[in-house]
Design a protein around this motif. Structure first.
Motif, PDB file in Angstrom:
ATOM      1  N   PHE A 158       0.844  -1.206   0.000  1.00 46.12           N
ATOM      2  CA  PHE A 158       0.000   0.000   0.000  1.00 46.12           C
ATOM      3  C   PHE A 158       0.871   1.245   0.000  1.00 46.12           C
ATOM      4  O   PHE A 158       0.656   2.173  -0.778  1.00 46.12           O
ATOM      5  CB  PHE A 158      -0.922  -0.015   1.213  1.00 46.12           C
ATOM      6  CG  PHE A 158      -1.855   1.173   1.279  1.00 46.12           C
ATOM      7  CD1 PHE A 158      -2.929   1.263   0.407  1.00 46.12           C
ATOM      8  CD2 PHE A 158      -1.653   2.191   2.200  1.00 46.12           C
ATOM      9  CE1 PHE A 158      -3.792   2.358   0.439  1.00 46.12           C
ATOM     10  CE2 PHE A 158      -2.503   3.279   2.244  1.00 46.12           C
ATOM     11  CZ  PHE A 158      -3.575   3.367   1.371  1.00 46.12           C
ATOM     12  N   GLN A 159       1.885   1.277   0.887  1.00 38.55           N
ATOM     13  CA  GLN A 159       2.834   2.390   0.912  1.00 38.55           C
ATOM     14  C   GLN A 159       3.911   2.150  -0.138  1.00 38.55           C
ATOM     15  O   GLN A 159       4.615   1.165  -0.083  1.00 38.55           O
ATOM     16  CB  GLN A 159       3.470   2.524   2.306  1.00 38.55           C
ATOM     17  CG  GLN A 159       2.498   2.920   3.400  1.00 38.55           C
ATOM     18  CD  GLN A 159       1.963   4.341   3.225  1.00 38.55           C
ATOM     19  OE1 GLN A 159       2.576   5.169   2.550  1.00 38.55           O
ATOM     20  NE2 GLN A 159       0.819   4.621   3.809  1.00 38.55           N
ATOM     21  N   GLN A 160       4.022   3.050  -1.094  1.00 38.24           N
ATOM     22  CA  GLN A 160       4.902   2.852  -2.232  1.00 38.24           C
ATOM     23  C   GLN A 160       6.280   3.452  -1.959  1.00 38.24           C
ATOM     24  O   GLN A 160       6.411   4.649  -1.680  1.00 38.24           O
ATOM     25  CB  GLN A 160       4.287   3.480  -3.484  1.00 38.24           C
ATOM     26  CG  GLN A 160       2.950   2.848  -3.851  1.00 38.24           C
ATOM     27  CD  GLN A 160       2.274   3.506  -5.027  1.00 38.24           C
ATOM     28  OE1 GLN A 160       1.262   3.032  -5.506  1.00 38.24           O
ATOM     29  NE2 GLN A 160       2.828   4.604  -5.510  1.00 38.24           N
ATOM     30  N   LEU A 161       7.290   2.601  -2.048  1.00 38.96           N
ATOM     31  CA  LEU A 161       8.655   3.048  -1.784  1.00 38.96           C
ATOM     32  C   LEU A 161       9.207   3.902  -2.916  1.00 38.96           C
ATOM     33  O   LEU A 161      10.034   4.795  -2.700  1.00 38.96           O
ATOM     34  CB  LEU A 161       9.558   1.831  -1.566  1.00 38.96           C
ATOM     35  CG  LEU A 161       9.198   0.927  -0.379  1.00 38.96           C
ATOM     36  CD1 LEU A 161      10.129  -0.275  -0.342  1.00 38.96           C
ATOM     37  CD2 LEU A 161       9.289   1.701   0.930  1.00 38.96           C
ATOM     38  N   ALA A 162       8.760   3.633  -4.135  1.00 34.83           N
ATOM     39  CA  ALA A 162       9.370   4.278  -5.306  1.00 34.83           C
ATOM     40  C   ALA A 162       9.163   5.787  -5.315  1.00 34.83           C
ATOM     41  O   ALA A 162      10.081   6.538  -5.649  1.00 34.83           O
ATOM     42  CB  ALA A 162       8.815   3.661  -6.585  1.00 34.83           C
ATOM     43  N   ASP A 163       7.959   6.249  -4.956  1.00 33.52           N
ATOM     44  CA  ASP A 163       7.676   7.683  -5.089  1.00 33.52           C
ATOM     45  C   ASP A 163       7.057   8.290  -3.842  1.00 33.52           C
ATOM     46  O   ASP A 163       6.619   9.445  -3.865  1.00 33.52           O
ATOM     47  CB  ASP A 163       6.764   7.923  -6.294  1.00 33.52           C
ATOM     48  CG  ASP A 163       5.465   7.130  -6.229  1.00 33.52           C
ATOM     49  OD1 ASP A 163       5.235   6.458  -5.209  1.00 33.52           O
ATOM     50  OD2 ASP A 163       4.678   7.181  -7.192  1.00 33.52           O
ATOM     51  N   GLY A 164       6.983   7.540  -2.744  1.00 38.87           N
ATOM     52  CA  GLY A 164       6.451   8.093  -1.502  1.00 38.87           C
ATOM     53  C   GLY A 164       4.946   8.204  -1.457  1.00 38.87           C
ATOM     54  O   GLY A 164       4.385   8.671  -0.457  1.00 38.87           O
ATOM     55  N   GLU A 165       4.268   7.795  -2.499  1.00 47.74           N
ATOM     56  CA  GLU A 165       2.804   7.819  -2.512  1.00 47.74           C
ATOM     57  C   GLU A 165       2.275   6.516  -1.910  1.00 47.74           C
ATOM     58  O   GLU A 165       3.036   5.617  -1.550  1.00 47.74           O
ATOM     59  CB  GLU A 165       2.294   7.963  -3.951  1.00 47.74           C
ATOM     60  CG  GLU A 165       2.767   9.201  -4.681  1.00 47.74           C
ATOM     61  CD  GLU A 165       2.091  10.475  -4.211  1.00 47.74           C
ATOM     62  OE1 GLU A 165       1.082  10.385  -3.478  1.00 47.74           O
ATOM     63  OE2 GLU A 165       2.570  11.562  -4.575  1.00 47.74           O
ATOM     64  N   ASN A 166       0.937   6.412  -1.803  1.00 43.03           N
ATOM     65  CA  ASN A 166       0.320   5.128  -1.492  1.00 43.03           C
ATOM     66  C   ASN A 166      -0.616   4.756  -2.632  1.00 43.03           C
ATOM     67  O   ASN A 166      -0.761   5.509  -3.600  1.00 43.03           O
ATOM     68  CB  ASN A 166      -0.403   5.159  -0.135  1.00 43.03           C
ATOM     69  CG  ASN A 166      -1.543   6.174  -0.100  1.00 43.03           C
ATOM     70  OD1 ASN A 166      -2.375   6.231  -1.001  1.00 43.03           O
ATOM     71  ND2 ASN A 166      -1.577   6.986   0.951  1.00 43.03           N
ATOM     72  N   THR A 167      -1.233   3.601  -2.529  1.00 43.67           N
ATOM     73  CA  THR A 167      -2.046   3.101  -3.642  1.00 43.67           C
ATOM     74  C   THR A 167      -3.115   4.092  -4.078  1.00 43.67           C
ATOM     75  O   THR A 167      -3.310   4.333  -5.272  1.00 43.67           O
ATOM     76  CB  THR A 167      -2.714   1.772  -3.248  1.00 43.67           C
ATOM     77  OG1 THR A 167      -1.698   0.823  -2.902  1.00 43.67           O
ATOM     78  CG2 THR A 167      -3.545   1.216  -4.387  1.00 43.67           C
TER      79      THR A 167
END
Length: 537
Positions: A158-167
Motif C-alpha cells: 500500500f505504501q509505495q517506496l518508489a515515489d512516496g505515494e500510497n495506492t
C-alpha cells in the motif's frame, strides 16, 4: 496428491498444447514481462536478473512443479528483502550466494515434507487472499492505464517506496496527470477484451483460437505508432512519456555471458550470507505454499497439488537462478491467475511463457519495446476483476459470519498493508473463528423431562470447559444424567477432572450421574460413577 512425473507424461499433454496451453502461455508471458522488469528495478538489481528469474520459473520450475497450473517467477513480496540484502552484503554477486543457499534450504524443506504446513491456513483466508490480490491488481494498474509509471510494475504494498505515494494517492496523481494516448489505448484494450471474451463464450471459433491478449497488444502497438504520425503529443514512447516495455537488448558483438551475473562464493565466510539465505527461504516458501493453495482453488479441474514437490522444484529453481544471476523465485498468484483465465490446462503453458521470455531477451527485444504499458495494464485489470468479482463477496457472506469476517479482514489487510501482513492478520482471525466454532459444537445436551444426555461429538479440549461447566450447573435435583464420551478419542485433563469432581456435587443434589466411555490415557473413570459399556440413546 499430484505426484505424477512430468517427464513420463508429457505425451499426454499434446492434445491440449496448441488449443489451450500455447495461448495461455502467451498471455502469461505478456503479463510477466513487465512484472519481471519492474520487480528487478524495485529490488535494486540488474533488469536482466528479473528476466532470468522468469525464465527459470517458467521452464525449470514449470517442468518440476507439483502443480499443473501454478506459474513461478520473481515475487514483489521479496523486493524489499532483496534490496535490503544487497545493501547489507555489499554487492549483487554476494547476494546471489544467498539465493543459491536459500534454494538448498527449500530443497531440504521439500524433502522433509514441510509442505504439509500449507494446510493450516483457513479456507476463508485463502479466498480472501485471492480477492485482495485481484483488488490490488486493479488499483495498481489504474495509474499505468492512465500513463503514470512512477511506481514500478509488480509493486503490491500500500505504501509505495518508489515515489512516496500510497495506492490511493497514486491513483489521484494519475488522474491529474493522465495521458490522452494512454487512456485511448487502455480503454480500447479493455473494450476489445470484453468483446473477445463474450464472443469466445458464444463458441465463435476465431475468438476461441486467437488469443485476446495478443490482439490487445497488437492494438496497443498499432494505436501508439499511429499517434507517432498523426498525434505526436499522444505518442507514449518519447523521453517525457517512456511508457513502454523496456527489455534490455543484447548489443552487437556483446558476449552472451557478459549479461549474466555470477555468485561470489568467496563470501561464504560472511555469516550475514546465511541469515539472508534463511530469510529468503522462509519468506519464499511461505509465499509459494500460500499461492499453491490459491492455485488449487483457481484450477477449474480442482486438481490437488503436491506442496512438498513444489518446494523441491522451488529449491532447484532458486539454486539455478542464483547461479546465473537471477532474483529469488516463488509461485506467484498474478501469473497463475493469468494462466488460469488464459485457459491453461497443463504445465506446458508455464513452460511456454518461460521459453517466450528467453526468446524475448535474445531475439525479440526491439519488437517488445514497442508495447505500451497501457494495453498490458488492461490485461491485468481484467485478471484482477475475475479474481475479485462481487459475486464472491455475496457467496462468502452467505457462508456465515465465521467465514465472512476472516475473509474480509484478509482482504482489507492485504489491500492496505501488504500480502504477508494481510495473510498473517487474516489467519489469526480465521484460527480464532475455527477454535470458536469447535468450542460451540463439541457436545450437545438433550433433555427429556428429568432424563438428560450430555453427548460428546468430538475430542474435548480445555476450550470447551466453560460451556460444559455451564451445562453441568444447569442440572436440577432429581435429574438422571448420562455423559457419553464414545465419540471423543481424547479428553483434556481439565475436562476429565471436572467430570470426576462433579460426581460429588451430583450426589449432594440427588442427581443420578453416570459416565459412559469417558477415558483419559486409555483408562476408564470408575471413581464416583458407574460406567456403562453401551451408549444410552
Amino acid at each position: 496428491m499430484s505426484n505424477v512425473n512430468p517427464f513420463q507424461t508429457f505425451r499426454d499433454y499434446r492434445t491440449n498444447l496448441l488449443s489451450a496451453d500455447l495461448p495461455a502461455g502467451l498471455s502469461v508471458f505478456l503479463v510477466a514481462l513487465p512484472l519481471c522488469l519492474g520487480i528487478a528495478l524495485a529490488s535494486g538489481a540488474p533488469l536482466f536478473s528479473g528476466l532470468v528469474a522468469g525464465m527459470i520459473g517458467g521452464i525449470i520450475i514449470g517442468i518440476l512443479s507439483g502443480s499443473e497450473i501454478s506459474v513461478s517467477g520473481p515475487a514483489a513480496g521479496l523486493a524489499v528483502i532483496v534490496a535490503d540484502s544487497i545493501a547489507k552484503l555489499g554487492s549483487y554477486e554476494a547476494f546471489l550466494v544467498a539465493v543459491v543457499l536459500a534454494g538448498v534450504l527449500q530443497l531440504v524443506l521439500g524433502l522433509i515434507k514441510a509442505g504439509r504446513f500449507s494446510s493450516f491456513f483457513p479456507d476463508s483466508v485463502i479466498k480472501g487472499m485471492l480477492v485482495a490480490i485481484g483488488i490490488v491488481i486493479i488499483l495498481k494498474q489504474i495509474p499505468h492505464a492512465l500513463g503514470r509509471d512512477n511506481d514500478y510494475e509488480g509493486e503490491f504494498e500500500f505504501q509505495q517506496l518508489a515515489d512516496g505515494e500510497n495506492t490511493l494517492s497514486e491513483i489521484y496523481r494519475a488522474m491529474v496527470t493522465a495521458s490522452p494516448g494512454a487512456i485511448v489505448i487502455s480503454a480500447s484494450a479493455l473494450l476489445v477484451l470484453i468483446i473477445w471474451e463474450r464472443m469466445a463464450s458464444r463458441k465463435v471459433r476465431f475468438f476461441q483460437n486467437f488469443p485476446g491478449a495478443l490482439a490487445v497488444v497488437c492494438l496497443g502497438v498499432g494505436l501508439n505508432e499511429l499517434f507517432r504520425v498523426v498525434k505526436p503529443d499522444w505518442y507514449m514512447g518519447t523521453t517525457a512519456h517512456q511508457h513502454m516495455v523496456q527489455v534490455p537488448i543484447l548489443k552487437p558483438g556483446q558476449s552472451i555471458l557478459s549479461i549474466f551475473d555470477f555468485p561470489d562464493f568467496s563470501m561464504l565466510g560472511n555469516p550475514q550470507i546465511y541469515a539472508v539465505a534463511a530469510t529468503i527461504a522462509l519468506v519464499a516458501s511461505l509465499e509459494t505454499l500460500l499461492n499453491l493453495e490459491a492455485s488449487d482453488r483457481l484450477d477449474p479441474q480442482r486438481r490437488v497439488s503436491s506442496s512438498d514437490k513444489e518446494l523441491v522444484a522451488q529449491g532447484i529453481g532458486n539454486m539455478l537462478s542464483g547461479l546465473i544471476g537471477g532474483l529469488p523465485v516463488t509461485s506467484v498468484v498474478v501469473r497463475t491467475s493469468a494462466n488460469v483465465y488464459g485457459g491453461a490446462k497443463t504445465r506446458v503453458s508455464a513452460i511456454t511463457h518461460g521459453i517466450l521470455l528467453l526468446l524475448a531477451v535474445f531475439l525479440g527485444g526491439f519488437v517488445l519495446n514497442m508495447i505500451p504499458l497501457a494495453c498490458l495494464a488492461a490485461l491485468l485489470i481484467t485478471v484482477g476483476y475475475k479474481l475479485a468479482k462481487p459475486a464472491i463477496f455475496q457467496k462468502m457472506y452467505k457462508d456465515g459470519v465465521n467465514q465472512f469476517i476472516p475473509f474480509m479482514v484478509t482482504v482489507i489487510g492485504i489491500v492496505f498493508t501488504d500480502l504477508l501482513i494481510g495473510i498473517l492478520v487474516g489467519s489469526v482471525v480465521g484460527i480464532f473463528f475455527v477454535l470458536y466454532t469447535n468450542y460451540q459444537s463439541t457436545f450437545r445436551v438433550v433433555r427429556d423431562g428429568q432424563k438428560v444426555m450430555i453427548k460428546f461429538q468430538k475430542d474435548m479440549y480445555f476450550l470447551s470447559k466453560p460451556q460444559l461447566k455451564e451445562a453441568l450447573s444447569s442440572l436440577r435435583p432429581g435429574d438422571t444424567v448420562y455423559v457419553d464420551g464414545n465419540a471423543a478419542s481424547f479428553i483434556d485433563h481439565d475436562i476429565f477432572s471436572m467430570l470426576e469432581d462433579y460426581a460429588e456435587t451430583a450426589r449432594s443434589q440427588n442427581i443420578k450421574y453416570e459416565l459412559i466411555s469417558i477415558t483419559q490415557n486409555k483408562r476408564l473413570i470408575r471413581n464416583h460413577a458407574r460406567v456403562r459399556e453401551t451408549a444410552v440413546s
